[in-house]
Design an enzyme around this catalytic site. Structure first.
Site: not given
Ligand code: ADE
Length: 253
Positions: A88, A116, A154, A169
């Site tokens: 994230p 974590e 793809r 798309d």
């Molecule tokens: N691992 C955990 N959450 C994630 C996310 N939102 N994007 C990429 N990898 C992740």
């Protein structure tokens, strides 16, 4: 294009390898997927891949040594292959990034973390790119790695047939997709828009473009910011604006 994924849950990738457009592409050899489990690179009885975080706090952190050994195995013979970590904290992965990756066709090693996170020194030593698939936290990087691979594979040459072409798309031209209909023509009192049955390809193309613009304006106006419009889009956009102005004035009366 070859993907090597480092993951302690390689079985999660069975679905990607067996099903749908991506499964077909992998089976045909249009893309390649190899999985590397850090657990196979441990030397203790319990095959430990995680440990408690320095500084304390909840959760576990993926240990350096098994991950580094798995990365080196995946990279073997390819010292320049790029390595991406899914988290994230990464930059946002979107259609433009997917398109660039597919166009380059360059092999990619993906690290899917669990717990974590992973020891920061793995990132420092190996990671060229860090990608997030959205502002939410998954319980591991595997689904994110599959999202990335699906979006890229793809788009590789020959993966989609002419009938499935990616050009139409959503997002390929920076807009959301238009609505789609198939038979029957009428169902539960709802009708297919007449224009789609007109056989007039030019009118249909314009209608679809207008629908795409209208949806994007209503649902994702952020996508329109800074987007260059063609003269035709500008004209359709003004028609949409004028119609919604009319509707608002009608409501006020
Ligand atoms: N691992 C955990 N959450 C994630 C996310 N939102 N994007 C990429 N990898 C992740």
């Amino acid at each position: 294009m070859r993907f090597d994924v480092i993951s302690v849950m390689p079985q999660m990738f069975d679905a990607l390898q067996q099903q749908g457009v991506v499964g077909r592409a992998l089976q045909r050899g249009q893309a390649e997927l190899r999985l590397w489990n850090p657990r196979d690179y441990t030397s203790d009885l319990h095959r430990t891949v995680d440990d408690r975080p320095y500084g304390g706090g909840p959760g576990m952190v993926m240990k350096y040594e098994p991950l580094q050994a798995a990365i080196e195995a995946a990279r073997s013979g390819r010292p320049d292959v790029k390595l991406a970590y899914l988290s994230p904290q990464g930059q946002r992965f979107d259609q433009q990034v997917a398109t660039e990756m597919a166009a380059s066709g360059e092999d990619l090693i993906l690290i899917a973390g669990r717990y974590e996170g992973i020891d920061e020194r793995i990132i420092e030593r190996n990671v060229d790119q860090e990608w997030s698939i959205g502002d939410y936290v998954l319980s591991g990087g595997e689904l994110a790695a599959m999202v990335l691979m699906d979006a890229v594979i793809r788009l590789l040459p020959g993966v989609l047939g002419a009938a499935e072409s990616a050009e139409q798309d959503s997002f390929m031209d920076g807009l959301l997709d238009c609505p789609h209909y198939t038979r029957p023509e009428q169902i539960d009192g709802m009708q297919v828009p007449k224009i789609l049955q007109s056989g007039n390809h030019e009118l249909i193309r314009r209608w679809r473009l207008k629908q795409a613009l209208e949806r994007t304006l209503q649902r994702r106006p952020d996508l329109l910011q800074g987007r260059r419009m063609t003269a035709e889009e500008e004209k359709l956009f003004n028609e949409i604006r004028a119609a919604s102005g009319d509707a608002e004035r009608e409501q006020e009366q």
